[in-house]
Motif scaffolding. Structure first.
Motif, mmCIF file in Angstrom:
data_model
loop_
_atom_site.group_PDB
_atom_site.id
_atom_site.type_symbol
_atom_site.label_atom_id
_atom_site.label_comp_id
_atom_site.label_asym_id
_atom_site.label_seq_id
_atom_site.Cartn_x
_atom_site.Cartn_y
_atom_site.Cartn_z
ATOM 1 N N PRO A 1 42.622 -41.975 28.588
ATOM 2 C CA PRO A 1 42.977 -42.172 30.003
ATOM 3 C C PRO A 1 43.458 -40.906 30.702
ATOM 4 N N LEU A 2 43.996 -39.944 29.950
ATOM 5 C CA LEU A 2 44.500 -38.720 30.568
ATOM 6 C C LEU A 2 43.394 -37.854 31.148
ATOM 7 N N VAL A 3 42.160 -38.009 30.643
ATOM 8 C CA VAL A 3 41.090 -37.094 31.049
ATOM 9 C C VAL A 3 39.837 -37.793 31.553
ATOM 10 N N ASP A 4 39.833 -39.104 31.590
ATOM 11 C CA ASP A 4 38.633 -39.838 31.979
ATOM 12 C C ASP A 4 38.459 -39.877 33.496
ATOM 13 N N PHE A 5 38.024 -38.736 34.053
ATOM 14 C CA PHE A 5 37.819 -38.623 35.504
ATOM 15 C C PHE A 5 36.386 -38.225 35.836
ATOM 16 N N GLY A 6 35.467 -38.419 34.919
ATOM 17 C CA GLY A 6 34.096 -38.001 35.174
ATOM 18 C C GLY A 6 33.950 -36.507 35.003
ATOM 19 N N GLU A 7 33.152 -35.895 35.875
ATOM 20 C CA GLU A 7 32.906 -34.450 35.778
ATOM 21 C C GLU A 7 34.125 -33.663 36.249
ATOM 22 N N TRP A 8 34.518 -32.664 35.451
ATOM 23 C CA TRP A 8 35.684 -31.853 35.785
ATOM 24 C C TRP A 8 35.305 -30.657 36.646
ATOM 25 N N PRO A 9 36.216 -30.225 37.519
ATOM 26 C CA PRO A 9 35.941 -29.041 38.343
ATOM 27 C C PRO A 9 35.981 -27.769 37.505
ATOM 28 N N ARG A 10 35.422 -26.714 38.052
ATOM 29 C CA ARG A 10 35.410 -25.439 37.341
ATOM 30 C C ARG A 10 36.763 -24.735 37.465
ATOM 31 N N LEU A 11 37.135 -24.070 36.371
ATOM 32 C CA LEU A 11 38.327 -23.243 36.304
ATOM 33 C C LEU A 11 37.884 -21.798 36.093
ATOM 34 N N LEU A 12 38.806 -20.853 36.251
ATOM 35 C CA LEU A 12 38.445 -19.440 36.231
ATOM 36 C C LEU A 12 38.967 -18.689 35.013
ATOM 37 N N GLY A 13 39.537 -19.394 34.069
ATOM 38 C CA GLY A 13 40.017 -18.741 32.862
ATOM 39 C C GLY A 13 41.013 -19.612 32.127
ATOM 40 N N TYR A 14 41.442 -19.133 30.949
ATOM 41 C CA TYR A 14 42.377 -19.907 30.138
ATOM 42 C C TYR A 14 42.934 -19.035 29.015
ATOM 43 N N ASN A 15 43.973 -19.527 28.367
ATOM 44 C CA ASN A 15 44.501 -18.908 27.153
ATOM 45 C C ASN A 15 43.749 -19.478 25.955
ATOM 46 N N LYS A 16 43.307 -18.629 25.050
ATOM 47 C CA LYS A 16 42.518 -19.063 23.900
ATOM 48 C C LYS A 16 43.433 -19.737 22.874
ATOM 49 N N LEU A 17 43.200 -21.030 22.633
ATOM 50 C CA LEU A 17 44.039 -21.829 21.749
ATOM 51 C C LEU A 17 43.177 -22.654 20.809
ATOM 52 N N ALA A 18 43.755 -23.003 19.673
ATOM 53 C CA ALA A 18 43.117 -23.935 18.737
ATOM 54 C C ALA A 18 44.113 -25.043 18.440
ATOM 55 N N ALA A 19 43.635 -26.256 18.265
ATOM 56 C CA ALA A 19 44.521 -27.387 18.000
ATOM 57 C C ALA A 19 45.005 -27.365 16.561
ATOM 58 N N LYS A 20 46.241 -27.780 16.355
ATOM 59 C CA LYS A 20 46.744 -27.982 15.003
ATOM 60 C C LYS A 20 46.050 -29.196 14.379
ATOM 61 N N ALA B 1 49.598 -29.160 25.594
ATOM 62 C CA ALA B 1 49.296 -27.783 25.963
ATOM 63 C C ALA B 1 48.034 -27.785 26.816
ATOM 64 N N PHE B 2 48.153 -27.320 28.055
ATOM 65 C CA PHE B 2 47.000 -27.167 28.943
ATOM 66 C C PHE B 2 46.725 -25.681 29.041
ATOM 67 N N ALA B 3 45.565 -25.247 28.542
ATOM 68 C CA ALA B 3 45.307 -23.822 28.364
ATOM 69 C C ALA B 3 45.025 -23.075 29.659
ATOM 70 N N SER B 4 44.585 -23.758 30.693
ATOM 71 C CA SER B 4 44.328 -23.094 31.966
ATOM 72 C C SER B 4 45.536 -23.273 32.882
ATOM 73 N N ASP B 5 45.355 -22.970 34.160
ATOM 74 C CA ASP B 5 46.491 -22.906 35.076
ATOM 75 C C ASP B 5 46.527 -24.107 36.012
ATOM 76 N N CYS B 6 47.719 -24.399 36.511
ATOM 77 C CA CYS B 6 47.882 -25.490 37.477
ATOM 78 C C CYS B 6 47.720 -24.991 38.902
ATOM 79 N N SER B 7 47.584 -23.668 39.085
ATOM 80 C CA SER B 7 47.474 -23.071 40.414
ATOM 81 C C SER B 7 46.629 -21.805 40.314
ATOM 82 N N PRO B 8 46.264 -21.188 41.431
ATOM 83 C CA PRO B 8 45.457 -19.965 41.374
ATOM 84 C C PRO B 8 46.180 -18.855 40.599
ATOM 85 N N HIS B 9 45.424 -17.920 39.829
ATOM 86 C CA HIS B 9 44.001 -17.856 40.142
ATOM 87 C C HIS B 9 43.127 -18.688 39.190
#
Length: 242
Positions: free
Chosen positions: A164-183, A210-218
């Motif tokens: 339910p946290l992510v079931d929104f259909g197609e997600w918008p594009r983001l411009l970057g993120y921190n490289k992470l791997a799940a435990k 942990a959300f690897a991208s940003d909540c605001s620009p850029h």
């Protein structure tokens, strides 16, 4: 629900040069204004602590932290918590704020870290959370050094597991993120190639995310900020931590 939202603020010093002459100006900015308004509209009580206030106003005890259901850390590095004014300027021995956050989660509190240039490891590794106790708490494995993945062409995260946290259909594009791997004991809900974009887990009695991208620009593109599900996503994620 009551949360403590920490970070997402900065000061910019500028030099304006006009021919022979120049002058300086300074401005203060907060990146989470829209996000915080969305959370409040969804009935979440938010205490906002800009990055520069941490060194003088972050709760000094576990009991103070327990006034909140969850803590959100966004774009403010570990040094800001570890080098508070009494220690850095007066050489006082004081409690470790990150230890208090660790214990807060272990005893049932929630923790969300949001990506950016000064979260996880960040630019030039300066956020440095991989070398703190929060590396045990967060549901992700952080790499050493600069962990930024810049995507000027944009990328849309893919749903890795129906939830339910992510079931929104197609997600918008983001411009970057921190490289992470799940435990091993965590769940990746959003991903990009082999990287974890949204990961949830537990630590002790508490929930973590942990959300690897940003909540605001850029990195948080205008496409993301104007997305019709932006408010529902963030409010759902924060409420999940309770």
């Amino acid at each position: 629900m009551k949360i403590l939202f920490v970070g997402e603020s900065w000061v910019v010093h500028m030099i304006h040069t006009k021919g022979y002459d120049s002058f300086t100006s300074t401005k203060y900015e907060e990146g989470a204004t829209y996000l915080l308004s969305c959370l409040r509209e969804q009935g979440i009580e938010v205490t906002y602590m800009p990055a520069h206030e941490v060194q003088v106003r972050f709760p000094k005890s576990l009991e103070e932290l327990k006034a909140y259901d969850a803590i959100v850390i966004s774009d403010v590095g570990a040094n800001t918590f570890l080098l508070q004014n009494p220690t850095f300027y007066q050489m006082e021995i004081i409690p470790n704020a990150l230890n208090h956050i660790q214990q807060f989660v272990a005893e049932g509190g929630g923790l969300l870290m949001v990506g950016g240039y000064l979260t996880f490891m960040g630019i030039e590794g300066k956020a440095n959370y991989a070398n703190t106790v929060l590396s045990d708490v967060l549901p992700v494995i952080m790499q050493q050094g600069d962990d930024r993945v810049e995507m000027p062409e944009g990328f849309a995260p893919t749903v890795a597991e129906t939830h339910p946290l992510v079931d929104f259909g197609e997600w918008p594009r983001l411009l970057g993120y921190n490289k992470l791997a799940a435990k091993a004991d965590a769940k990746v809900l959003l991903g990009h190639k082999e990287d974890a974009i949204l990961t949830v887990g537990t630590f002790g009695e508490g929930k973590t995310a942990a959300f690897a991208s940003d909540c605001s620009p850029h990195w948080g593109s205008m496409e993301f900020m104007e997305w019709e599900h932006y408010s529902a996503f963030w409010s759902g994620l924060v409420k999940y931590l309770k």
